[in-house]
Motif scaffolding. Structure first.
Motif, short mmCIF file in Angstrom:
data_model
loop_
_atom_site.label_atom_id
_atom_site.label_comp_id
_atom_site.label_asym_id
_atom_site.label_seq_id
_atom_site.Cartn_x
_atom_site.Cartn_y
_atom_site.Cartn_z
N HIS A 157 0.66 -1.32 0.01
CA HIS A 157 -0.39 -0.23 0.06
C HIS A 157 0.70 0.88 -0.18
CE1 HIS A 157 -3.92 -2.25 0.22
NE2 HIS A 157 -3.29 -2.82 0.87
N CYS A 177 -8.07 2.01 -4.93
CA CYS A 177 -7.62 0.43 -3.92
C CYS A 177 -8.52 0.72 -2.60
CB CYS A 177 -6.57 0.62 -3.14
SG CYS A 177 -5.71 -1.10 -2.43
N CYS A 179 -8.03 0.22 -0.28
CA CYS A 179 -7.45 0.64 1.47
C CYS A 179 -7.78 2.35 1.70
CB CYS A 179 -5.85 1.40 1.46
SG CYS A 179 -5.23 1.81 0.46
N CYS A 184 -1.90 1.87 -5.20
CA CYS A 184 -1.32 1.56 -4.64
C CYS A 184 -0.24 0.09 -5.52
CB CYS A 184 -1.61 1.17 -3.81
SG CYS A 184 -3.20 2.13 -2.57
ZN LIG Z 1 -3.65 0.33 -1.55
#
Ligand SMILES: [Zn+2]
Length: 304
Positions: A157, A177, A179, A184
């Motif tokens: 990440h 992503c 996240c 990432c």
């Molecule tokens: Zn990510």
């Protein structure tokens, strides 16, 4: 005797390992879906079965798809969400009536390959998982490196470094992503990321292994997709080499089966590593899919 447990989203694998690294017993059961207490019971049953087959009490190590937060003592970053917020190590210690060592599954992979696999004998090893996700673990002098956030080696990440503009598109800002950020490393170097990039460039949906096979048999679109993957992997690993300078990088996960990576990535990463030459070795895993469960057992010393 040491027992390693690999707690996955769909299966729990257990292995009993002798002091010299030999497998004494192995078994696999389905992971109870979404049920924390049933998961604890299943792990406990696997340990009991391994001990009954091996005829000895085991020191237990467990690898999980997440990590224990040093601050709270509770599991975080787990994609098996029923584990999040539980003190899995303490709960298992109570249930099994012994100390239990727990580590992230990528750390277990790196530890296994560093102990008696592709990184055996090296002082420093980076284990890089290129699978459904992208993770990693750092091992120095036989010990997994931990830290105050328990995220050492999590390069997936970070943003893909030195972004390029390819004929079909710009790497910036990169795909979204899960996240919450864009671009990432995982969104490019995971198996699904590779397939997504190929589909975006060609308009053709294919599984990663089919793209690799098509590239090998002369399909030029697939060859260009693999070319982009190799270039990105060289850039991503160069940032890890600049920080940790490992003797050996071992690849794991489905994309580690692509043989060309081991010749072509080291030929290219020198363009981004801050050194006149790069003596880091890039190696395929020795223990394959068994690395997670073997590394969990290696959380204890051989004489345990
Ligand atoms: Zn990510």
């Amino acid at each position: 005797m040491r027992a390693g447990i690999d707690l996955g989203g769909t299966k729990i694998e257990g292995l009993a390992l002798s002091a010299d690294g030999r497998e004494i017993a192995r078994l696999r059961v389905p992971t109870p879906s979404g049920d924390y207490d049933a998961t604890l019971a299943a792990i406990s049953a696997v340990v009991a079965q391994l001990e009954s087959r091996a005829g000895a009490r085991a020191a237990v190590g467990i690898g999980i798809p997440g990590t224990i937060s040093p601050a709270s003592g509770l599991i975080k970053n787990a994609n098996s969400v029923c584990l999040i917020g539980h003190a899995l190590d303490k709960d298992l210690e109570r249930l099994l009536d012994r100390p239990v060592r727990l580590a992230n599954d990528a750390d277990c992979f790196a530890l296994s390959e560093a102990s008696d696999g592709a990184g055996a004998g090296a002082r420093s090893v980076f284990g890089a998982i290129l699978g459904t996700g992208v993770g990693g673990g750092l091992v120095y002098e036989g010990q997994p490196i931990g830290g105050p956030n328990a995220i050492a080696g999590e390069w997936g990440h970070n943003p893909l470094p030195w972004p390029r503009i390819w004929p079909h598109g710009d790497e910036r800002p990169g795909p979204a992503c899960y996240c919450g950020r864009h671009g990432c490393i995982e969104t490019f170097l995971s198996g699904p990321g590779f397939a997504r990039d190929h589909a975006a460039a060609t308009g053709r949906t294919a599984a990663p292994e089919d793209i690799i096979a098509a590239a090998a048999s002369g399909d030029s679109d697939s060859a260009r997709s693999l070319e982009r993957y190799i270039d990105r992997l060289a850039r991503g690993l160069a940032t890890v080499i600049n920080i940790f300078d490992p003797e050996v990088v071992v690849l794991g996960g489905g994309m580690s089966k692509v043989a060309r990576l081991y010749d072509e990535v080291p030929r290219r990463w020198g363009a981004w590593v801050f050194s006149d030459r790069v003596d880091t070795k890039l190696r395929a895993p020795v223990h394959g899919d068994s690395s997670g469960v073997r590394g969990a057992a290696w959380l204890w010393p051989p004489e345990a």
